[in-house]
Scaffold this motif. Structure first.
Motif, PDB file in Angstrom:
ATOM      1  N   PRO A   1       0.797  -1.232   0.000  1.00 28.20           N
ATOM      2  CA  PRO A   1       0.000   0.000   0.000  1.00 28.20           C
ATOM      3  C   PRO A   1       0.831   1.285   0.000  1.00 28.20           C
ATOM      4  CG  PRO A   1       0.180  -0.817   2.232  1.00 28.20           C
ATOM      5  CD  PRO A   1       0.916  -1.802   1.367  1.00 28.20           C
ATOM      6  N   ASP A   2       2.184   1.165  -0.005  1.00 30.89           N
ATOM      7  CA  ASP A   2       3.007   2.378   0.071  1.00 30.89           C
ATOM      8  C   ASP A   2       3.303   2.983  -1.294  1.00 30.89           C
ATOM      9  OD1 ASP A   2       3.262   2.097   2.878  1.00 30.89           O
ATOM     10  OD2 ASP A   2       4.820   0.600   2.580  1.00 30.89           O
ATOM     11  N   GLY A   3       3.168   2.187  -2.342  1.00 31.39           N
ATOM     12  CA  GLY A   3       3.543   2.669  -3.664  1.00 31.39           C
ATOM     13  C   GLY A   3       2.604   2.167  -4.742  1.00 31.39           C
ATOM     14  N   PRO A   4       2.944   2.437  -6.009  1.00 29.34           N
ATOM     15  CA  PRO A   4       2.026   2.158  -7.114  1.00 29.34           C
ATOM     16  C   PRO A   4       2.038   0.710  -7.632  1.00 29.34           C
ATOM     17  CG  PRO A   4       3.996   3.258  -7.920  1.00 29.34           C
ATOM     18  CD  PRO A   4       4.142   3.171  -6.437  1.00 29.34           C
ATOM     19  N   CYS A   5       3.042  -0.083  -7.278  1.00 35.91           N
ATOM     20  CA  CYS A   5       3.175  -1.416  -7.882  1.00 35.91           C
ATOM     21  C   CYS A   5       2.428  -2.484  -7.068  1.00 35.91           C
ATOM     22  CB  CYS A   5       4.646  -1.807  -7.968  1.00 35.91           C
ATOM     23  SG  CYS A   5       5.639  -0.629  -8.876  1.00 35.91           S
ATOM     24  N   PRO A   6       1.846  -3.475  -7.771  1.00 37.77           N
ATOM     25  CA  PRO A   6       1.232  -4.591  -7.035  1.00 37.77           C
ATOM     26  C   PRO A   6       2.264  -5.214  -6.089  1.00 37.77           C
ATOM     27  CG  PRO A   6       0.789  -4.753  -9.386  1.00 37.77           C
ATOM     28  CD  PRO A   6       1.776  -3.641  -9.229  1.00 37.77           C
ATOM     29  N   ASN A   7       1.807  -5.648  -4.928  1.00 30.37           N
ATOM     30  CA  ASN A   7       2.749  -6.139  -3.933  1.00 30.37           C
ATOM     31  C   ASN A   7       3.140  -7.591  -4.210  1.00 30.37           C
ATOM     32  OD1 ASN A   7       4.127  -6.891  -1.575  1.00 30.37           O
ATOM     33  ND2 ASN A   7       3.022  -5.307  -0.418  1.00 30.37           N
ATOM     34  N   PRO A   8       4.436  -7.824  -4.513  1.00 33.93           N
ATOM     35  CA  PRO A   8       4.865  -9.203  -4.794  1.00 33.93           C
ATOM     36  C   PRO A   8       4.585 -10.152  -3.625  1.00 33.93           C
ATOM     37  CG  PRO A   8       6.563  -7.645  -5.440  1.00 33.93           C
ATOM     38  CD  PRO A   8       5.542  -6.862  -4.676  1.00 33.93           C
TER      39      PRO A   8
ATOM     40  N   LEU B   1       1.296 -11.444  -4.334  1.00 38.18           N
ATOM     41  CA  LEU B   1       1.202 -12.236  -5.562  1.00 38.18           C
ATOM     42  C   LEU B   1       1.874 -13.604  -5.435  1.00 38.18           C
ATOM     43  CD1 LEU B   1       2.005  -9.326  -8.054  1.00 38.18           C
ATOM     44  CD2 LEU B   1      -0.234 -10.389  -7.682  1.00 38.18           C
ATOM     45  N   LEU B   2       3.036 -13.617  -4.790  1.00 41.68           N
ATOM     46  CA  LEU B   2       3.808 -14.868  -4.730  1.00 41.68           C
ATOM     47  C   LEU B   2       3.069 -16.010  -4.036  1.00 41.68           C
ATOM     48  CD1 LEU B   2       7.393 -13.407  -4.130  1.00 41.68           C
ATOM     49  CD2 LEU B   2       6.613 -14.681  -6.138  1.00 41.68           C
ATOM     50  N   PRO B   3       2.407 -15.766  -2.884  1.00 38.01           N
ATOM     51  CA  PRO B   3       1.690 -16.884  -2.247  1.00 38.01           C
ATOM     52  C   PRO B   3       0.548 -17.437  -3.099  1.00 38.01           C
ATOM     53  CG  PRO B   3       1.958 -15.040  -0.723  1.00 38.01           C
ATOM     54  CD  PRO B   3       2.336 -14.552  -2.074  1.00 38.01           C
TER      55      PRO B   3
ATOM     56  N   ALA C   1       4.421 -11.195 -10.150  1.00 35.61           N
ATOM     57  CA  ALA C   1       5.308 -10.663  -9.113  1.00 35.61           C
ATOM     58  C   ALA C   1       6.596 -10.128  -9.734  1.00 35.61           C
ATOM     59  CB  ALA C   1       5.627 -11.742  -8.084  1.00 35.61           C
ATOM     60  N   ARG C   2       7.130 -10.880 -10.684  1.00 39.20           N
ATOM     61  CA  ARG C   2       8.355 -10.425 -11.357  1.00 39.20           C
ATOM     62  C   ARG C   2       8.105  -9.123 -12.118  1.00 39.20           C
ATOM     63  NH1 ARG C   2      10.876 -16.177 -13.552  1.00 39.20           N
ATOM     64  NH2 ARG C   2      12.186 -16.532 -11.713  1.00 39.20           N
ATOM     65  N   ALA C   3       6.950  -9.058 -12.771  1.00 46.91           N
ATOM     66  CA  ALA C   3       6.624  -7.832 -13.515  1.00 46.91           C
ATOM     67  C   ALA C   3       6.527  -6.643 -12.563  1.00 46.91           C
ATOM     68  CB  ALA C   3       5.311  -8.024 -14.266  1.00 46.91           C
TER      69      ALA C   3
ATOM     70  N   VAL D   1      22.459 -11.817  -1.507  1.00 44.94           N
ATOM     71  CA  VAL D   1      21.419 -11.132  -2.281  1.00 44.94           C
ATOM     72  C   VAL D   1      20.236 -12.090  -2.456  1.00 44.94           C
ATOM     73  CG1 VAL D   1      20.820 -10.028  -4.460  1.00 44.94           C
ATOM     74  CG2 VAL D   1      23.117  -9.734  -3.504  1.00 44.94           C
ATOM     75  N   LEU D   2      19.127 -11.714  -1.850  1.00 45.16           N
ATOM     76  CA  LEU D   2      17.936 -12.563  -1.918  1.00 45.16           C
ATOM     77  C   LEU D   2      17.377 -12.602  -3.337  1.00 45.16           C
ATOM     78  CD1 LEU D   2      16.140 -11.305   1.326  1.00 45.16           C
ATOM     79  CD2 LEU D   2      17.128 -13.582   0.984  1.00 45.16           C
ATOM     80  N   GLY D   3      16.983 -13.775  -3.787  1.00 47.16           N
ATOM     81  CA  GLY D   3      16.415 -13.928  -5.131  1.00 47.16           C
ATOM     82  C   GLY D   3      14.915 -13.710  -5.131  1.00 47.16           C
ATOM     83  N   MET D   4      14.490 -12.540  -4.730  1.00 42.52           N
ATOM     84  CA  MET D   4      13.051 -12.269  -4.665  1.00 42.52           C
ATOM     85  C   MET D   4      12.434 -12.244  -6.064  1.00 42.52           C
ATOM     86  SD  MET D   4      12.700 -12.230  -1.478  1.00 42.52           S
ATOM     87  CE  MET D   4      10.974 -11.825  -1.336  1.00 42.52           C
TER      88      MET D   4
END
Lengths: 107, 348
Positions: free
Chosen positions: B152-159, B162-164, B171-173, B242-245
């Motif tokens: 809810p802090d920004g314009p992009c869907p929250n990964p 989406l991931l669960p 999520a990648r997009a 580096v996490l592979g999110m």
């Protein structure tokens, strides 16, 4: 924590030559030993003197590049940085902008 | 030899035998070697580490001549956090005049590029005044903070939403969209501060949101170095790993997910970073000897791989400093000495 690191391994900033050595890492990408050697050569002192606050206080006063305990009439802020840029033969961003703002004569 | 007083990763005191300390040093090194596939410390280095830990003195320090440069992140924030009633400029003067700081860091209380963007016109005059009255180099610092661009802090869907649901491509997009925002904001703020006179820009806690954030920061650095070839950029990392999110982003042909400091620094170098800051997370349930040994092993490999100055992140919870709001000086001085002398650091 900054104090603990400072005492354990810090150069000492303006009490010594820490800010000058930092500038060589920042402007020339020098590793620590190369940066210390460069600054020591420019100041005409031994590398060991760079971390000595007694020696460096006198050197900084003589070269008018600012020191922690300021005397009246000596370089203090941007004026000290103008002298540092010339001494170390480096570009300092804020010095260049200051010179531009006051129409500093080029060359 | 009796019991030796040391600490846990959360800062609490603990007494250990010599055998227990040596065991933890071995285990800490082994953990780093296993994870990053890097060489272990030598026997001499292990012995030196032990001597640093077992030294009965309250504080220790490097040998004369081994001192290094101190740089900071979120410098002016530290005063606000402690509710010290001074301005940002006064904070910088305290660093320069009273704390022996080699460099200084100016930043917004919300230390990310995104919230700084709308207040750039208010930050610049503070920087300009500070530059007129200080002598030590002034960095302007902020985090890339890719996570702040998600709902809810920004314009992009929250990964994380989406991931669960198994929506991997969505999520990648989203990460890829957020990257563009990070790049835009980081370049905008950094350009403004550099043109106002900042000596350097500090990309702090880079890759906190994983590989996509790391890539965004690297691309922002590339753009900045093309615009301002003389600009000094320090890049401090969020963690040793580096996490592979996102999981499928590369830089210069190298997949970013899973990189450890000795490989991270090569990416930073390629992008044009001037000073690199590895960050090794504390494991608070393990002992200080275990944590320092582990961190030193990662960082030594990083320093050896690097062609640029390396300043270790050694604040609370990273780089062998216990995860405590008031890190004990005995622990800080030990990790400071160990890293500087064994890793051959250029700064902290």
């Amino acid at each position: 924590m900054a104090i603990s690191h400072g005492i354990a391994s810090g150069m000492g900033g303006m009490r010594t030559a820490g800010d000058l050595v930092a500038r060589m890492q920042m402007t020339r990408g020098m590793r620590i030993h190369e940066a210390k050697e460069y600054v020591a050569n420019k100041l005409g002192v031994a590398i060991a003197d760079l971390s000595d606050p007694v020696v460096m206080s006198e050197i900084r006063e003589d070269m008018n590049i600012g020191r922690v305990n300021e005397a009246p009439g000596v370089a203090k802020g941007i004026d000290a940085k103008i002298n540092i840029a010339e001494l170390l033969d480096i570009e300092i961003n804020s010095v260049n902008i200051f010179k531009k703002n006051v129409n500093w004569p080029s060359g | 030899m009796g019991k030796i007083q040391t600490r846990m990763g959360d800062g609490f005191r603990v007494e250990m035998t010599e055998a227990e300390i040596r065991h933890d040093l071995e285990e800490g090194v082994a953990d780093a070697v296993l994870r990053a596939e890097i060489p272990p410390l030598t026997e001499d280095e292990m012995q030196y580490l032990f001597e640093i830990i077992e030294c009965p003195d309250q504080n220790v320090s490097v040998k004369r001549g081994n001192d290094v440069i101190l740089s900071y992140d979120s410098g002016t924030t530290k005063f606000k956090r402690a509710n010290v009633s001074v301005s940002k400029i006064q904070s910088l003067q305290i660093y320069e005049r009273l704390l022996g700081a080699d460099t200084m860091d100016l930043g917004h209380i919300h230390y990310s590029f995104k919230p700084v963007k709308p207040i750039v016109p208010f930050e610049i005059p503070i920087l300009e005044h500070a530059l007129l009255m200080t002598i030590a180099p002034v960095f302007y610092g902020a985090c890339p903070d890719l996570g702040s661009y998600a709902v809810p802090d920004g314009p992009c869907p929250n990964p994380a939403d989406l991931l669960p649901k198994g929506k991997i491509s969505e999520a990648r997009a989203s990460y890829e969209d957020a990257m563009e925002y990070v790049i835009k904001d980081a370049v905008y703020v950094s350009s403004a501060m550099y043109e106002a006179g900042a000596d350097a820009i500090n990309f702090d806690t880079t890759a906190a949101a994983g590989d996509a954030e790391f890539l965004a920061a690297l691309k922002a650095v590339e753009i900045l170095k093309k615009k301002y070839p003389q600009m000094c950029i320090m890049m401090g990392m969020a963690s040793e790993f580096v996490l592979g999110m996102h999981g499928d982003v590369s830089y210069d042909g190298v997949k970013l997910a899973g990189l450890y400091p000795d490989k991270q620094v090569k990416m930073a170098e390629k992008a044009g970073v001037t000073i690199f800051g590895p960050s090794i997370t504390i494991v608070s349930t393990k002992s200080l000897p275990w944590n320092i040994a582990r961190s030193v092993t990662f960082v030594k490999a990083c320093c050896e791989a690097s062609n640029i100055p390396v300043h270790l992140n050694a604040g609370m919870g990273v780089g062998g400093v216990p995860m405590a709001l008031t890190p004990p000086g005995d622990a800080v001085s030990r990790t400071s000495k160990a890293h500087v002398e064994i890793c051959k650091l250029d700064g902290l």
